[in-house]
Design a protein around this motif. Sequence first.
Motif, PDB file in Angstrom:
ATOM      1  N   ALA A 124       0.828  -1.218   0.000  1.00  0.00           N
ATOM      2  CA  ALA A 124       0.000   0.000   0.000  1.00  0.00           C
ATOM      3  C   ALA A 124       0.858   1.262   0.000  1.00  0.00           C
ATOM      4  O   ALA A 124       0.573   2.215  -0.743  1.00  0.00           O
ATOM      5  CB  ALA A 124      -0.930  -0.016   1.217  1.00  0.00           C
ATOM      6  N   LEU A 127       2.388   1.714  -3.433  1.00  0.00           N
ATOM      7  CA  LEU A 127       1.419   2.176  -4.442  1.00  0.00           C
ATOM      8  C   LEU A 127       1.061   3.640  -4.213  1.00  0.00           C
ATOM      9  O   LEU A 127       0.924   4.408  -5.165  1.00  0.00           O
ATOM     10  CB  LEU A 127       0.161   1.298  -4.422  1.00  0.00           C
ATOM     11  CG  LEU A 127       0.360  -0.126  -4.951  1.00  0.00           C
ATOM     12  CD1 LEU A 127      -0.917  -0.945  -4.795  1.00  0.00           C
ATOM     13  CD2 LEU A 127       0.808  -0.127  -6.418  1.00  0.00           C
ATOM     14  N   SER A 128       0.948   4.047  -2.957  1.00  0.00           N
ATOM     15  CA  SER A 128       0.551   5.448  -2.742  1.00  0.00           C
ATOM     16  C   SER A 128       1.701   6.399  -3.069  1.00  0.00           C
ATOM     17  O   SER A 128       1.473   7.565  -3.377  1.00  0.00           O
ATOM     18  CB  SER A 128      -0.008   5.660  -1.336  1.00  0.00           C
ATOM     19  OG  SER A 128       1.015   5.897  -0.429  1.00  0.00           O
ATOM     20  N   THR A 130       3.734   5.843  -5.629  1.00  0.00           N
ATOM     21  CA  THR A 130       4.057   5.644  -7.049  1.00  0.00           C
ATOM     22  C   THR A 130       3.326   6.648  -7.934  1.00  0.00           C
ATOM     23  O   THR A 130       2.107   6.801  -7.846  1.00  0.00           O
ATOM     24  CB  THR A 130       3.690   4.204  -7.480  1.00  0.00           C
ATOM     25  OG1 THR A 130       4.470   3.297  -6.697  1.00  0.00           O
ATOM     26  CG2 THR A 130       3.970   3.964  -8.960  1.00  0.00           C
ATOM     27  N   ALA A 172      -1.165   5.809 -13.811  1.00  0.00           N
ATOM     28  CA  ALA A 172      -1.236   5.911 -12.345  1.00  0.00           C
ATOM     29  C   ALA A 172      -1.563   4.532 -11.790  1.00  0.00           C
ATOM     30  O   ALA A 172      -2.267   3.748 -12.443  1.00  0.00           O
ATOM     31  CB  ALA A 172      -2.312   6.920 -11.956  1.00  0.00           C
ATOM     32  N   PRO A 173      -1.063   4.204 -10.598  1.00  0.00           N
ATOM     33  CA  PRO A 173      -1.241   2.838 -10.083  1.00  0.00           C
ATOM     34  C   PRO A 173      -2.700   2.425  -9.921  1.00  0.00           C
ATOM     35  O   PRO A 173      -3.008   1.241  -9.989  1.00  0.00           O
ATOM     36  CB  PRO A 173      -0.496   2.843  -8.741  1.00  0.00           C
ATOM     37  CG  PRO A 173      -0.182   4.243  -8.438  1.00  0.00           C
ATOM     38  CD  PRO A 173      -0.226   5.020  -9.706  1.00  0.00           C
ATOM     39  N   GLU A 174      -3.609   3.387  -9.741  1.00  0.00           N
ATOM     40  CA  GLU A 174      -5.020   2.990  -9.617  1.00  0.00           C
ATOM     41  C   GLU A 174      -5.658   2.657 -10.969  1.00  0.00           C
ATOM     42  O   GLU A 174      -6.782   2.173 -11.028  1.00  0.00           O
ATOM     43  CB  GLU A 174      -5.854   4.028  -8.841  1.00  0.00           C
ATOM     44  CG  GLU A 174      -5.767   5.457  -9.299  1.00  0.00           C
ATOM     45  CD  GLU A 174      -4.545   6.188  -8.719  1.00  0.00           C
ATOM     46  OE1 GLU A 174      -4.486   7.407  -8.926  1.00  0.00           O
ATOM     47  OE2 GLU A 174      -3.668   5.563  -8.110  1.00  0.00           O
ATOM     48  N   GLN A 175      -4.920   2.908 -12.049  1.00  0.00           N
ATOM     49  CA  GLN A 175      -5.470   2.597 -13.373  1.00  0.00           C
ATOM     50  C   GLN A 175      -5.226   1.151 -13.810  1.00  0.00           C
ATOM     51  O   GLN A 175      -5.655   0.756 -14.886  1.00  0.00           O
ATOM     52  CB  GLN A 175      -4.879   3.553 -14.416  1.00  0.00           C
ATOM     53  CG  GLN A 175      -5.390   4.979 -14.257  1.00  0.00           C
ATOM     54  CD  GLN A 175      -4.829   5.869 -15.350  1.00  0.00           C
ATOM     55  OE1 GLN A 175      -3.759   6.441 -15.218  1.00  0.00           O
ATOM     56  NE2 GLN A 175      -5.559   5.964 -16.444  1.00  0.00           N
ATOM     57  N   ASP A 177      -4.175  -3.132 -12.181  1.00  0.00           N
ATOM     58  CA  ASP A 177      -3.809  -4.019 -11.084  1.00  0.00           C
ATOM     59  C   ASP A 177      -2.505  -4.684 -11.518  1.00  0.00           C
ATOM     60  O   ASP A 177      -2.509  -5.608 -12.337  1.00  0.00           O
ATOM     61  CB  ASP A 177      -4.912  -5.048 -10.846  1.00  0.00           C
ATOM     62  CG  ASP A 177      -4.604  -5.949  -9.661  1.00  0.00           C
ATOM     63  OD1 ASP A 177      -3.432  -5.965  -9.218  1.00  0.00           O
ATOM     64  OD2 ASP A 177      -5.523  -6.626  -9.186  1.00  0.00           O
ATOM     65  N   THR A 178      -1.382  -4.191 -11.004  1.00  0.00           N
ATOM     66  CA  THR A 178      -0.088  -4.656 -11.528  1.00  0.00           C
ATOM     67  C   THR A 178       0.127  -6.160 -11.343  1.00  0.00           C
ATOM     68  O   THR A 178       0.825  -6.781 -12.125  1.00  0.00           O
ATOM     69  CB  THR A 178       1.101  -3.899 -10.890  1.00  0.00           C
ATOM     70  OG1 THR A 178       0.986  -3.953  -9.480  1.00  0.00           O
ATOM     71  CG2 THR A 178       1.151  -2.465 -11.363  1.00  0.00           C
ATOM     72  N   HIS A 203       3.500  -9.756  -6.204  1.00  0.00           N
ATOM     73  CA  HIS A 203       2.963  -8.423  -6.531  1.00  0.00           C
ATOM     74  C   HIS A 203       4.166  -7.505  -6.789  1.00  0.00           C
ATOM     75  O   HIS A 203       5.054  -7.414  -5.922  1.00  0.00           O
ATOM     76  CB  HIS A 203       2.150  -7.894  -5.350  1.00  0.00           C
ATOM     77  CG  HIS A 203       1.252  -6.747  -5.706  1.00  0.00           C
ATOM     78  ND1 HIS A 203       1.728  -5.586  -6.281  1.00  0.00           N
ATOM     79  CD2 HIS A 203      -0.082  -6.585  -5.590  1.00  0.00           C
ATOM     80  CE1 HIS A 203       0.718  -4.761  -6.484  1.00  0.00           C
ATOM     81  NE2 HIS A 203      -0.392  -5.341  -6.088  1.00  0.00           N
ATOM     82  N   THR A 247      -2.453  -3.444 -20.043  1.00  0.00           N
ATOM     83  CA  THR A 247      -2.900  -2.065 -19.801  1.00  0.00           C
ATOM     84  C   THR A 247      -1.835  -1.024 -20.106  1.00  0.00           C
ATOM     85  O   THR A 247      -2.140   0.041 -20.633  1.00  0.00           O
ATOM     86  CB  THR A 247      -3.320  -1.912 -18.310  1.00  0.00           C
ATOM     87  OG1 THR A 247      -4.024  -3.077 -17.908  1.00  0.00           O
ATOM     88  CG2 THR A 247      -4.216  -0.695 -18.128  1.00  0.00           C
TER      89      THR A 247
END
Length: 257
Positions: A124, A127-128, A130, A172-175, A177-178, A203, A247
């Motif tokens: 988390a 990701l925040s 990134t 952006a990481p919310e775009q 699911d890596t 992950h 993506t």
Amino acid sequence: MSAVDTQALADRLDAAERERRTIAMLTATEPGLDLAAAYEVQRVNHERRLAAGEIEVGYKLGLVSRAKQLAMGVEAPLWGRLTNALIWDEDKPLDVSALIHPRVEPELVFVLGEAVDGATATIASVLSATRGVCAGLELLDSRYEQFRFTLPDVIADNASAAGFVLGGRLLAPEQLDTQLEGMVLRVNGEVVDTAAGAAVCGHPAQAVAWLAREVGSLPAGAIVLTGGLTAPVSLAPGDTVTASFTTVGSVSLRCAR
Ligand code: OOG
Ligand code: MG
């Protein structure tokens, strides 16, 4: 004081790289080369590059996926340092003969917008911090004979780093699911491998968190190559290698004839 002469070992690797020739594994003559001394050899050559005017741009993770560990026969992850001299332009054909025995591998690449503190790093927090994720191809060129090494050898050799190409789509990481991001690897149009982001530590953000713990903290702006998703592919003149992701899009490397 380490029993190993890290400066002399760094000189050996630096000369091999500049003269495009292989050397015997350092551990063949230096059985005392432990992981700490190996990272010190890596640091000495990194400082040499910075002294020559190169600029630090981030880190690479290596031997993170099972596929890569099996391919290389080394069962533990490692990290290396990236400078601007390793940035390779996607449109520029690669002269394979300028390297020793180049290979390429597909990776997901994180670009940090904020620093990551190793002591508190989690999926988390990574990701925040990134700013974006993009497609990447990493170019490898071991300075060792037959591309074979033990973990300390490859750490000293800056994790075989030789360059990297980044795709043009930074999301952006919310775009996305890596961990579920799919990847198809093609060489000259033929599918040679496939993978998903979870190949890397379950992950890719987990891999970045591991790196942050290892190095203490990651600075804002750092580029992090999260590690080869598949086994690497050897490059020959005229080859084109393309990694197509679900993506983040595609990235290619073309070798000159
Ligand atoms: C060592 C570097 C590994 C990765 O992504 O696994 C690496 C090597 O395979 O030569 O960059
Ligand atoms: Mg790699």
